[in-house]
Design a protein around this motif. Structure first.
Motif, PDB file in Angstrom:
ATOM      1  N   MET A   1     -26.287 -64.176  34.040  1.00  0.00           N
ATOM      2  CA  MET A   1     -26.060 -62.988  33.406  1.00  0.00           C
ATOM      3  C   MET A   1     -26.045 -61.780  34.290  1.00  0.00           C
ATOM      4  O   MET A   1     -27.152 -61.811  34.892  1.00  0.00           O
ATOM      5  CB  MET A   1     -27.051 -62.746  32.428  1.00  0.00           C
ATOM      6  CG  MET A   1     -27.134 -61.749  31.375  1.00  0.00           C
ATOM      7  SD  MET A   1     -28.725 -61.605  30.172  1.00  0.00           S
ATOM      8  CE  MET A   1     -28.741 -63.351  29.676  1.00  0.00           C
ATOM      9  N   ASN A   2     -25.225 -60.958  34.219  1.00  0.00           N
ATOM     10  CA  ASN A   2     -25.090 -60.015  35.111  1.00  0.00           C
ATOM     11  C   ASN A   2     -24.982 -58.459  34.387  1.00  0.00           C
ATOM     12  O   ASN A   2     -24.073 -58.338  33.762  1.00  0.00           O
ATOM     13  CB  ASN A   2     -24.024 -60.107  36.134  1.00  0.00           C
ATOM     14  CG  ASN A   2     -24.245 -58.973  37.405  1.00  0.00           C
ATOM     15  OD1 ASN A   2     -24.584 -57.977  37.282  1.00  0.00           O
ATOM     16  ND2 ASN A   2     -23.409 -59.285  38.592  1.00  0.00           N
ATOM     17  N   ARG A   3     -26.192 -57.730  34.738  1.00  0.00           N
ATOM     18  CA  ARG A   3     -25.915 -56.705  33.901  1.00  0.00           C
ATOM     19  C   ARG A   3     -24.856 -55.498  34.357  1.00  0.00           C
ATOM     20  O   ARG A   3     -24.729 -54.732  33.398  1.00  0.00           O
ATOM     21  CB  ARG A   3     -27.334 -55.735  33.882  1.00  0.00           C
ATOM     22  CG  ARG A   3     -28.596 -56.576  32.981  1.00  0.00           C
ATOM     23  CD  ARG A   3     -29.720 -55.655  33.189  1.00  0.00           C
ATOM     24  NE  ARG A   3     -30.679 -56.133  31.989  1.00  0.00           N
ATOM     25  CZ  ARG A   3     -31.735 -55.540  31.757  1.00  0.00           C
ATOM     26  NH1 ARG A   3     -31.916 -54.516  32.103  1.00  0.00           N
ATOM     27  NH2 ARG A   3     -32.789 -56.215  30.587  1.00  0.00           N
ATOM     28  N   GLU A 311     -28.886 -61.773  22.821  1.00  0.00           N
ATOM     29  CA  GLU A 311     -28.323 -61.683  24.428  1.00  0.00           C
ATOM     30  C   GLU A 311     -29.176 -60.412  25.138  1.00  0.00           C
ATOM     31  O   GLU A 311     -29.641 -60.498  26.190  1.00  0.00           O
ATOM     32  CB  GLU A 311     -26.783 -61.495  24.614  1.00  0.00           C
ATOM     33  CG  GLU A 311     -26.543 -61.758  25.815  1.00  0.00           C
ATOM     34  CD  GLU A 311     -26.539 -63.360  26.306  1.00  0.00           C
ATOM     35  OE1 GLU A 311     -26.923 -63.547  27.528  1.00  0.00           O
ATOM     36  OE2 GLU A 311     -26.448 -64.220  25.442  1.00  0.00           O
ATOM     37  N   ASN A 315     -31.800 -60.783  28.155  1.00  0.00           N
ATOM     38  CA  ASN A 315     -31.652 -60.131  29.416  1.00  0.00           C
ATOM     39  C   ASN A 315     -33.018 -59.375  29.838  1.00  0.00           C
ATOM     40  O   ASN A 315     -33.413 -59.495  31.031  1.00  0.00           O
ATOM     41  CB  ASN A 315     -30.713 -59.116  29.428  1.00  0.00           C
ATOM     42  CG  ASN A 315     -29.913 -58.899  30.569  1.00  0.00           C
ATOM     43  OD1 ASN A 315     -29.831 -59.766  31.433  1.00  0.00           O
ATOM     44  ND2 ASN A 315     -28.750 -57.907  30.451  1.00  0.00           N
ATOM     45  N   LYS A 318     -35.586 -62.109  30.913  1.00  0.00           N
ATOM     46  CA  LYS A 318     -35.580 -62.873  32.109  1.00  0.00           C
ATOM     47  C   LYS A 318     -35.559 -62.009  33.128  1.00  0.00           C
ATOM     48  O   LYS A 318     -35.991 -62.508  34.170  1.00  0.00           O
ATOM     49  CB  LYS A 318     -34.132 -63.658  32.012  1.00  0.00           C
ATOM     50  CG  LYS A 318     -34.143 -64.810  31.282  1.00  0.00           C
ATOM     51  CD  LYS A 318     -32.854 -65.636  31.173  1.00  0.00           C
ATOM     52  CE  LYS A 318     -32.849 -66.842  30.471  1.00  0.00           C
ATOM     53  NZ  LYS A 318     -33.802 -67.744  31.049  1.00  0.00           N
ATOM     54  N   HIS A 319     -35.139 -60.606  33.327  1.00  0.00           N
ATOM     55  CA  HIS A 319     -34.965 -59.898  34.331  1.00  0.00           C
ATOM     56  C   HIS A 319     -35.987 -58.810  34.412  1.00  0.00           C
ATOM     57  O   HIS A 319     -35.918 -58.142  35.455  1.00  0.00           O
ATOM     58  CB  HIS A 319     -33.668 -59.485  34.362  1.00  0.00           C
ATOM     59  CG  HIS A 319     -32.605 -60.900  34.274  1.00  0.00           C
ATOM     60  ND1 HIS A 319     -32.821 -61.786  35.418  1.00  0.00           N
ATOM     61  CD2 HIS A 319     -31.768 -61.080  33.390  1.00  0.00           C
ATOM     62  CE1 HIS A 319     -31.787 -62.743  35.030  1.00  0.00           C
ATOM     63  NE2 HIS A 319     -31.282 -62.417  33.852  1.00  0.00           N
ATOM     64  N   GLY A 364     -24.240 -62.724  29.466  1.00  0.00           N
ATOM     65  CA  GLY A 364     -24.352 -61.264  29.974  1.00  0.00           C
ATOM     66  C   GLY A 364     -23.437 -60.430  29.253  1.00  0.00           C
ATOM     67  O   GLY A 364     -22.951 -60.718  28.220  1.00  0.00           O
TER      68      GLY A 364
END
Length: 402
Positions: A1-3, A311, A315, A318-319, A364
């Protein structure tokens, strides 16, 4: 997942504001200017006392050797499309002047060697060209009684020009492969996300059709004894049919590969948001919710809104680290539903990771944006100036009329 995942349709474009020099922006014009800029000094200047440069006498400028300068300079204009041929043309022109006062084509040979390294895919010609160039340089130096230090330095410069061009070509090749891989990954994510969406929407439509079947059967059974009840049942069938058609319009065009069905149960919606929030709180994230939704939502919008919130909170979970506060704001607007998820965590660029919550795995920003786009909406995500991250999605609510 990449913001900070890019749009799937533009993975290969240059980043906004990236510097592009004249050789990238106007390659033909820049090569023409380069050829003229090398030809003129080669024709007009010669070595003077003490490593100085002086203007050639007119008789020297009109020497037949200048024709070789002209041929070599003109060849440099094709240094991108025919780099190997340009190298051999410049070497041949230089060979015709070795040992004379007009032996001044070393600069053109250096440019040609760089061009072979930068623009030729055949790696055999570069080393051969270097050998030929160093041999010519050595012969010229011996005929003109040049110091060996000058010859060695010239050989290093020529080798370095080819090596620099080759390194730049390899780096450009890696960058191009990286962009292709990113584009392929984005397409894969979109395809997989559409598969999940198609499965979920299929279940929604199947649910509506099942309701229509039950209501129609009830109307048939009571039609003779209770006409008013039959009319009410048929009205419910009509409404369910309209909703099913509305959902089906959004299902068409979404490719669903043949695969095992793994989600036969009822699909979640915003009514399940309290359970989702409770799970996130148990994981250490302080979540608050402002729900301004007053009217019932179409099933497809309700499902997509839940998945987007799920989602986005995953996010954060997790980050952004523990003890992060997140706020989910749902509000009705005249033309649809707006979802805003804010957090005060680190908000750094992130790597892909599977979703912790039950349900289809997310991807993501790419996956959430695909959900919004399939409904005719939009989704934006960006870091907040004071830290953390903001995600805003707009989902149209009104469907097309039948």
């Amino acid at each position: 997942m990449n913001r900070r995942a890019p749009h799937a349709e533009t993975p290969g474009r240059n980043a906004p504001g990236r510097f592009r020099g004249p050789f990238t922006r106007w390659p033909r014009g820049a090569d023409a200017v380069l050829a003229v800029a090398i030809f003129l000094p080669t024709m007009l200047l010669e070595g003077g006392p003490g490593d100085t440069m002086v203007v050639r006498p007119v008789s020297e400028i009109l020497h037949p050797a200048v024709l070789l300068f002209l041929v070599a300079g003109a060849a440099l204009y094709r240094r991108r499309s025919r780099p190997v041929a340009v190298l051999w043309v410049t070497l041949a022109a230089w060979a015709g002047t070795l040992g004379s006062s007009h032996s001044a084509l070393g600069g053109m040979v250096i440019v040609a060697l760089y061009s072979v390294g930068r623009h030729s895919d055949d790696n055999r010609w570069g080393p051969l060209g270097i050998v030929a160039a160093i041999a010519s340089l050595t012969i010229d130096g011996l005929l003109l009684s040049l110091p060996w230090s000058d010859i060695v330095f010239g050989a290093l410069v020529m080798s370095g020009a080819w090596y620099l061009g080759r390194r730049l070509r390899l780096r450009a090749g890696r960058a191009a492969r990286r962009l292709r891989d990113q584009a392929a990954e984005a397409r894969r994510i979109v395809t997989e996300e559409r598969t999940h969406i198609a499965r979920e929407l299929h279940d929604v439509v199947a649910h509506r059709v099942s309701m229509m079947t039950v209501q129609a059967g009830a109307a048939r059974m009571v039609a003779a004894e209770d006409p008013q009840g039959a009319l009410e049942a048929m009205a419910a069938v009509e409404e369910a049919g309209r909703q099913a058609l509305d959902e089906l319009r959004h299902l068409l065009g979404v490719l669903r590969p043949d695969s095992e069905r793994d989600g036969l149960g009822p699909q979640p919606g915003l009514a399940d948001l309290p359970r989702l929030v409770a799970e996130v709180r148990e994981a250490g994230i302080d979540v608050s919710v402002t729900n301004g939704i007053r009217d019932p939502l179409p099933a497809r919008v309700d499902l997509s809104a839940y998945r987007i919130v799920q989602e986005a909170l995953t996010n954060v979970l997790k980050h952004s680290g523990p003890r992060t506060h997140a706020h989910v704001h749902l509000r009705d607007e005249r033309d649809g539903l707006t979802i805003e998820v804010l957090d005060d965590g680190r908000g750094a660029a992130l790597q892909a990771a599977p979703v912790a919550h039950k349900g289809p795995p997310g991807h993501g920003i790419v996956g959430m944006r695909e959900r919004a786009h399939l409904l005719g909406g939009s989704l934006d995500a960006e870091p907040r100036p004071g830290g953390g991250f903001r995600l805003t999605a707009h989902l149209p609510v009104k469907g097309e009329t039948t």
